[in-house]
Design an enzyme around this catalytic site. Structure first.
Site, PDB file in Angstrom:
ATOM      1  N   CYS A  82      -3.379   1.853  -3.550  1.00  0.00           N
ATOM      2  CA  CYS A  82      -2.170   2.400  -2.952  1.00  0.00           C
ATOM      3  C   CYS A  82      -1.720   3.564  -3.836  1.00  0.00           C
ATOM      4  CB  CYS A  82      -1.092   1.323  -2.823  1.00  0.00           C
ATOM      5  SG  CYS A  82      -0.561   0.619  -4.408  1.00  0.00           S
ATOM      6  N   GLY A  83      -0.433   3.837  -3.873  1.00  0.00           N
ATOM      7  CA  GLY A  83       0.054   4.946  -4.676  1.00  0.00           C
ATOM      8  C   GLY A  83       0.075   4.649  -6.157  1.00  0.00           C
TER       9      GLY A  83
END
Length: 121
Positions: free
Chosen positions: A81-82
């Site tokens: 993810c981020g």
């Protein structure tokens, strides 16, 4: 400033049950064909830039769509993810679904970019 204490606790608990992998090791496994990278970020994040060769299954749909994309429960799946929180939750969830070889990329896409690894739009 917003507090995310509940989310942070959930992520910390998930990280006790999963295995993290570095961006460099993730890139190596992707390039060698030994792993599939699943990007669990939202569509707008994906559109801003992503890992070449990754598959986009947003956090909201990964459990629903994974069995069609990856029917083999022994395939190596690396979630990212981020920053590493949502991917930890996704990895834990996939393990609960029976996937045996799931990882979460430590530091997420931010760490991937910081390591100088390739991105695409």
């Amino acid at each position: 400033m917003a507090t995310h204490a509940g989310f942070e606790k959930l992520v910390a608990d998930a990280k006790k049950n999963i295995t993290e992998i570095s961006p460099g090791d993730s890139a190596e496994k992707l390039e060698s064909g030994k792993a599939l990278i699943i990007d669990v970020r939202d569509t707008d994040e994906w559109d801003e830039g992503h890992i070449p060769g990754a598959t986009h299954l947003s956090r909201g749909t990964v459990e629903l769509d994974i069995e069609e994309k990856v029917p083999d429960l022994h395939s190596m799946i690396i979630c990212h993810c981020g920053g590493g929180g949502r991917s930890a939750l996704a990895a834990e969830s996939l393990q609960k679904m029976g996937y045996k070889n799931v990882r979460s990329m430590a530091g997420g896409f931010k760490a991937w970019k910081a390591a100088g690894l390739p991105t695409s739009k």
